[in-house]
Enzyme design. Structure first.
Site, short mmCIF file in Angstrom:
data_model
loop_
_atom_site.label_atom_id
_atom_site.label_comp_id
_atom_site.label_asym_id
_atom_site.label_seq_id
_atom_site.Cartn_x
_atom_site.Cartn_y
_atom_site.Cartn_z
N ASN A 57 0.87 -1.18 0.00
CA ASN A 57 0.00 0.00 0.00
C ASN A 57 0.91 1.23 0.00
OD1 ASN A 57 -1.79 2.06 0.50
ND2 ASN A 57 -2.22 1.46 2.62
N LYS A 79 0.08 4.21 -0.21
CA LYS A 79 -0.60 5.38 0.37
C LYS A 79 -0.44 6.59 -0.55
CE LYS A 79 0.47 3.44 4.85
NZ LYS A 79 0.23 3.56 6.26
N HIS A 81 -9.38 0.57 4.81
CA HIS A 81 -8.09 0.77 5.46
C HIS A 81 -8.29 1.68 6.68
CE1 HIS A 81 -4.02 2.22 6.20
NE2 HIS A 81 -3.62 1.11 5.62
N GLU A 95 -6.81 4.16 7.76
CA GLU A 95 -6.72 5.61 7.50
C GLU A 95 -8.02 6.13 6.87
OE1 GLU A 95 -2.96 5.47 5.41
OE2 GLU A 95 -2.05 4.78 7.27
N GLU A 134 -5.07 -5.51 10.52
CA GLU A 134 -4.07 -4.47 10.75
C GLU A 134 -4.37 -3.74 12.05
OE1 GLU A 134 -2.12 -3.05 6.92
OE2 GLU A 134 -4.04 -2.05 6.97
N GLY A 176 2.42 2.03 10.60
CA GLY A 176 3.31 3.17 10.42
C GLY A 176 3.98 3.64 11.70
N SER A 210 3.66 -2.35 10.27
CA SER A 210 5.11 -2.28 10.45
C SER A 210 5.83 -3.59 10.12
CB SER A 210 5.45 -1.82 11.87
OG SER A 210 4.94 -0.50 12.08
C1 PEP Z 1 -0.58 -0.06 5.87
O1 PEP Z 1 -0.53 1.05 5.36
O2 PEP Z 1 -1.55 -0.79 5.65
C2 PEP Z 1 0.52 -0.50 6.74
C3 PEP Z 1 0.46 -1.68 7.28
O3 PEP Z 1 1.55 0.40 6.92
P1 PEP Z 1 2.99 0.07 7.58
O4 PEP Z 1 3.49 -1.22 6.98
O5 PEP Z 1 3.83 1.24 7.22
O6 PEP Z 1 2.77 -0.07 9.06
#
Ligand code: PEP
Length: 250
Positions: free
Chosen positions: A9, A11, A95, A97, A167, A173, A212
């Site tokens: 992703n 973003k 997601h 966000e 997630e 992040g 992460s």
């Molecule tokens: C994500 O954006 O879905 C995500 C898991 O980000 P990150 O790997 O940076 O934590």
């Protein structure tokens, strides 16, 4: 046997030049990924370009979001038909966000999931709890509620052609990863919840972990019984790192 998947992703990151370099790096190394399906989800405006770059490779391009409507007066939105029109078959839905910054409720996410399904797009449904919810021991309640919104609207059969990504919001992040045991516990919960409605669908469902993930922790996470790969944010912007994560998904 479930095929693993690793989805990147991106973003709201990148520009034409950095995306060209990233895709060159991925294309040069993707043949060494033996097992996993490899997906990249660029910002909308770059999706057609990336679809073209994926041509003839085993990388698939996906979108990060879709509108729950087909067309019309929805300024700034992008429909599932449009996503399909430019050659994408995969789309992220819900997601964290989108849920937290843009106020998408469980019901709005369920509407988007239903629209993706209706159009034959494969949704990657993202679910996960906030830190406060984990600390209050309501992780399963929250994840269960997010899943129920989709199941109540679309029926359990709709999960047959979808992917679910767990997630934990506190791990996205932040550099804080759920431990393999914490992640496995929630993945097992998700699979057993779905199995209570349809064992075959639960058994075939690709369940991704996101939060992460890096090359250094991917192998341990992906070796858990119910973790079938990952949804990768930050680390998917680096071709070497992302490919190493893809290779860890076996
Ligand atoms: C994500 O954006 O879905 C995500 C898991 O980000 P990150 O790997 O940076 O934590």
């Amino acid at each position: 046997m479930r095929k693993p998947m690793v989805a990147g992703n991106w973003k709201m990151n990148g520009n034409l030049e950095s995306i060209r370099q990233l895709m060159d790096g991925l294309k040069a190394g993707v043949d060494s990924v033996e097992s996993a399906e490899v997906v990249v989800c660029p910002p909308f405006i770059y999706v057609p370009k990336v679809v073209g770059m994926c041509d003839g490779t085993k990388i698939q391009a996906g979108a990060q979001n879709l509108c729950d409507q087909n067309s019309g007066a929805f300024t700034g939105e992008v429909s599932g038909e449009m996503i399909k029109d430019v050659g994408c078959q995969i789309v992220l839905v819900g997601h964290s966000e989108r849920r937290s910054i843009y106020g998408e409720t469980d019901e709005a996410v369920a509407d988007k999931f239903a629209k993706a399904q209706e159009l034959g797009l494969k949704p990657i449904l993202c679910v996960g709890e906030l830190l406060e919810e984990r600390e209050n021991n309501i992780t399963e309640e929250v994840v269960g509620r997010q899943l129920d919104a989709v199941i109540n609207k679309s029926g359990i059969q709709a999960l047959a052609n979808s992917v679910v990504a767990y997630e934990p919001v506190w791990a996205i992040g932040t550099g804080k990863t759920a431990s393999p045991e914490q992640a496995q516990e929630v993945h097992a919960f998700i699979r057993s919840k779905i199995a209570s409605l349809d064992a075959g669908i639960a058994d075939g469902l690709q369940l991704l972990y996101g939060g992460s993930v890096k090359s250094g922790n991917a192998t341990e996470l992906f070796s858990q019984a119910d973790i079938d790969g990952g949804l990768i944010g930050g680390a998917s912007l680096d071709a070497t790192e992302f490919l190493a994560i893809c290779k860890a998904a076996k």
